[in-house]
Design an enzyme around this catalytic site. Structure first.
Site, PDB file in Angstrom:
ATOM      1  N   HIS A  54       0.818  -1.208   0.000  1.00 40.35           N
ATOM      2  CA  HIS A  54       0.000   0.000   0.000  1.00 40.35           C
ATOM      3  C   HIS A  54       0.856   1.265   0.000  1.00 40.35           C
ATOM      4  CE1 HIS A  54      -4.296   0.380  -0.144  1.00 40.35           C
ATOM      5  NE2 HIS A  54      -4.267   1.449   0.627  1.00 40.35           N
ATOM      6  N   ARG A  73       1.055   2.557  -3.397  1.00 36.59           N
ATOM      7  CA  ARG A  73      -0.180   3.267  -3.779  1.00 36.59           C
ATOM      8  C   ARG A  73      -0.160   4.685  -3.212  1.00 36.59           C
ATOM      9  NH1 ARG A  73      -5.636   2.420  -5.268  1.00 36.59           N
ATOM     10  NH2 ARG A  73      -7.216   3.258  -3.846  1.00 36.59           N
ATOM     11  N   HIS A 103     -11.330   5.842  -5.620  1.00 38.33           N
ATOM     12  CA  HIS A 103     -11.962   6.270  -4.371  1.00 38.33           C
ATOM     13  C   HIS A 103     -13.400   6.704  -4.649  1.00 38.33           C
ATOM     14  CE1 HIS A 103      -7.891   7.355  -2.277  1.00 38.33           C
ATOM     15  NE2 HIS A 103      -8.195   6.084  -2.166  1.00 38.33           N
ATOM     16  N   TYR A 145      -3.991  12.937   0.771  1.00 38.39           N
ATOM     17  CA  TYR A 145      -2.694  13.093   0.114  1.00 38.39           C
ATOM     18  C   TYR A 145      -2.293  14.558  -0.030  1.00 38.39           C
ATOM     19  CZ  TYR A 145      -3.310   8.172  -0.784  1.00 38.39           C
ATOM     20  OH  TYR A 145      -3.502   6.818  -0.614  1.00 38.39           O
TER      21      TYR A 145
END
Length: 295
Positions: A241, A244, A267, A276
């Site tokens: 992850h 990602r 998402h 982010y």
């Protein structure tokens, strides 16, 4: 009570089409809840009050669970009791007035662009497994796929001539994700020279195969990325992850808009992607503190 749980999980699987990993998480949280109710001799839905739920959450805190884990458990309880009311198995939802435990949102961990380059370069040589690992890592960083989406890829999901692949995310939602030239090149090399040596005549339609010619598992890829990170000299703990997270963070740092990143990550809500932007702001703050004379 266990019959109610089975009924609910069957609803999630059949009617809502939740992924196996999500079902397992719901099942674990609710099984722990039912075990608590049994210990407290709460034998029916009508006997579950807000006080009982609060005491259960308190027991999780005493057991050392973080606020985030307790909030996730409460979310599972909310949907479970809501379903019980909807099915007329209970008159009230005891979680209606309970506020979720507050938690500071932990910023996702990422790799620096330099570490990413080192990781992508770690599978060396012309052996089939090296070609496979190069292609997997390049795809992971080029697309931001979840590890479950990566290992589930099939040959028919690739459209290399036009530069994209089809991914199937949570609740089997389909999305189109573009591929870069480097990832396409690694994939072509693997398909032409690496995969035939792994396929062993089994006729598997999975894109990425293990030594036995079968599709890779999530656990199998986890071990691969850990080993490749060690070979690359990356000291921080790494998970699939993290790639990602790195993909999304690096896109935003280089000018990608939030909506595009949301679509590529798959998402459902923009709020999930917005974490982010906090990562990029935190990096800027640290850079300022390091570099400015009065930082």
């Amino acid at each position: 009570m266990n019959n109610y749980l089975d009924h609910y999980l069957n609803y999630l699987a059949v009617e809502r089409g939740l992924a196996r990993n999500t079902l397992d998480a719901y099942g674990r949280d609710l099984a722990r809840y039912l075990e608590y109710l049994e210990r407290q001799k709460v034998s029916g839905l009508e006997k579950i009050t807000p006080t009982v739920v609060l005491r259960f959450l308190g027991s999780l805190k005493e057991a050392g669970l973080s606020a985030r884990s307790r909030a996730r458990s409460l979310a599972a309880l909310r949907t479970f009791h809501k379903f019980m009311v909807r099915e007329k198995l209970a008159a009230e939802n005891p979680t209606d007035q309970i506020v979720s435990p507050k938690s500071l949102t932990a910023l996702p961990k990422t790799l620096s662009p330099v570490d990413v380059e080192s990781l992508l370069a770690s599978p060396k040589g012309a052996a089939p497994l090296a070609m496979r690992d190069r292609a997997m890592l390049e795809i992971l960083y080029a697309t931001g796929l979840r590890v479950s989406e990566l290992v589930s890829l099939k040959l028919g999901d690739l459209q290399l001539d036009v530069g994209y692949l089809t991914a199937f995310g949570k609740r089997s939602k389909q999305r189109i994700v573009p591929l870069g030239e480097t990832a396409i090149g690694a994939l072509r090399e693997y398909l032409q020279h690496g995969r035939p040596g792994l396929e062993k005549g089994r006729g598997s339609q999975y894109l990425f195969l293990n030594r036995s010619g079968e599709g890779l598992t999530r656990q199998g890829f986890w071990k691969i990325i850990k080993r490749r990170a060690l070979e690359a000299g990356i000291r921080q703990s790494i998970t699939p992850h993290i790639m990602r997270h790195s993909y999304a963070t690096h896109l935003l740092e280089n000018g990608a808009d939030l909506r595009s990143v949301q679509a590529m990550l798959g998402h459902a809500a923009i709020s999930t992607t917005q974490i982010y932007t906090h990562v990029t702001r935190e990096r800027l703050r640290k850079m300022h503190a390091r570099s400015h004379p009065r930082g």
